[in-house]
Design a protein around this motif. Structure first.
Motif, PDB file in Angstrom:
ATOM      1  N   SER A  56      92.191  52.353   2.945  1.00 36.53           N
ATOM      2  CA  SER A  56      92.280  53.797   3.090  1.00 36.53           C
ATOM      3  C   SER A  56      91.650  54.245   4.411  1.00 36.53           C
ATOM      4  O   SER A  56      92.235  55.053   5.143  1.00 36.53           O
ATOM      5  N   ALA A  57      90.484  53.709   4.729  1.00 30.19           N
ATOM      6  CA  ALA A  57      89.819  54.057   5.990  1.00 30.19           C
ATOM      7  C   ALA A  57      90.654  53.610   7.186  1.00 30.19           C
ATOM      8  O   ALA A  57      90.780  54.344   8.177  1.00 30.19           O
ATOM      9  N   MET A  58      91.248  52.433   7.081  1.00 31.10           N
ATOM     10  CA  MET A  58      92.081  51.936   8.174  1.00 31.10           C
ATOM     11  C   MET A  58      93.335  52.788   8.345  1.00 31.10           C
ATOM     12  O   MET A  58      93.767  53.054   9.467  1.00 31.10           O
ATOM     13  N   ARG A  59      93.926  53.219   7.232  1.00 32.24           N
ATOM     14  CA  ARG A  59      95.109  54.069   7.314  1.00 32.24           C
ATOM     15  C   ARG A  59      94.778  55.407   7.962  1.00 32.24           C
ATOM     16  O   ARG A  59      95.551  55.913   8.774  1.00 32.24           O
ATOM     17  N   ILE A  60      93.628  55.971   7.612  1.00 33.15           N
ATOM     18  CA  ILE A  60      93.209  57.242   8.207  1.00 33.15           C
ATOM     19  C   ILE A  60      92.973  57.069   9.705  1.00 33.15           C
ATOM     20  O   ILE A  60      93.423  57.886  10.518  1.00 33.15           O
ATOM     21  N   ALA A  61      92.276  55.999  10.077  1.00 32.39           N
ATOM     22  CA  ALA A  61      92.022  55.731  11.495  1.00 32.39           C
ATOM     23  C   ALA A  61      93.327  55.495  12.240  1.00 32.39           C
ATOM     24  O   ALA A  61      93.511  55.981  13.374  1.00 32.39           O
ATOM     25  N   HIS A  62      94.242  54.780  11.617  1.00 33.80           N
ATOM     26  CA  HIS A  62      95.542  54.503  12.244  1.00 33.80           C
ATOM     27  C   HIS A  62      96.335  55.789  12.435  1.00 33.80           C
ATOM     28  O   HIS A  62      96.933  56.010  13.498  1.00 33.80           O
ATOM     29  N   ALA A  63      96.329  56.645  11.429  1.00 38.53           N
ATOM     30  CA  ALA A  63      97.046  57.917  11.543  1.00 38.53           C
ATOM     31  C   ALA A  63      96.442  58.775  12.649  1.00 38.53           C
ATOM     32  O   ALA A  63      97.174  59.409  13.424  1.00 38.53           O
ATOM     33  N   ALA A  64      95.118  58.801  12.754  1.00 37.96           N
ATOM     34  CA  ALA A  64      94.466  59.575  13.813  1.00 37.96           C
ATOM     35  C   ALA A  64      94.818  59.006  15.184  1.00 37.96           C
ATOM     36  O   ALA A  64      95.084  59.759  16.133  1.00 37.96           O
ATOM     37  N   GLU A  65      94.832  57.682  15.282  1.00 40.62           N
ATOM     38  CA  GLU A  65      95.183  57.050  16.553  1.00 40.62           C
ATOM     39  C   GLU A  65      96.634  57.340  16.925  1.00 40.62           C
ATOM     40  O   GLU A  65      96.939  57.627  18.086  1.00 40.62           O
TER      41      GLU A  65
END
Length: 110
Positions: A56-65
């Motif tokens: 979940s944290a990686m998906r959020i970071a990926h979406a922000a990137e």
């Protein structure tokens, strides 16, 4: 149990003792396995929860990137369009200048 009576038990008695020992050993093993399996399942559940949180944290970071990259790409595309317009205007000015120079040369040579 009297050890002197052991020779009177015979093969059937020996088999009963062996089967009894095997059953008790199996019971101890199964009890230990249940406890180990419960610990394993608890650890597995905790790891799955941790893994889900990490994903979940990686998906959020990926979406922000991705959002940041899309914004940067949009800015670069806008800047490229401006540069293309500036280049077209410069080409137009150069053509006009070359035409004027050619016109002036034709006027001087004739």
């Amino acid at each position: 149990m009297d050890l002197a009576a052991l020779p009177n038990l015979g093969i059937a008695g020996a088999l009963v003792i062996v089967v009894g020992y095997l059953l008790s050993a199996n019971h101890r093993l199964m009890t230990a396995n249940r406890a180990d399996r419960a610990e394993y399942l608890a650890a597995l559940s905790a790891r799955e929860t941790q893994h889900t949180a990490e994903l979940s944290a990686m998906r959020i970071a990926h979406a922000a990137e991705l959002t940041a990259l899309r914004a940067r790409l949009g800015e670069l595309e806008r800047r490229l369009a401006e540069l293309e317009d500036e280049l077209d205007a410069e080409r137009d000015r150069r053509r006009v200048a070359e035409d004027a120079a050619a016109q002036a040369l034709r006027g001087h040579t004739t």
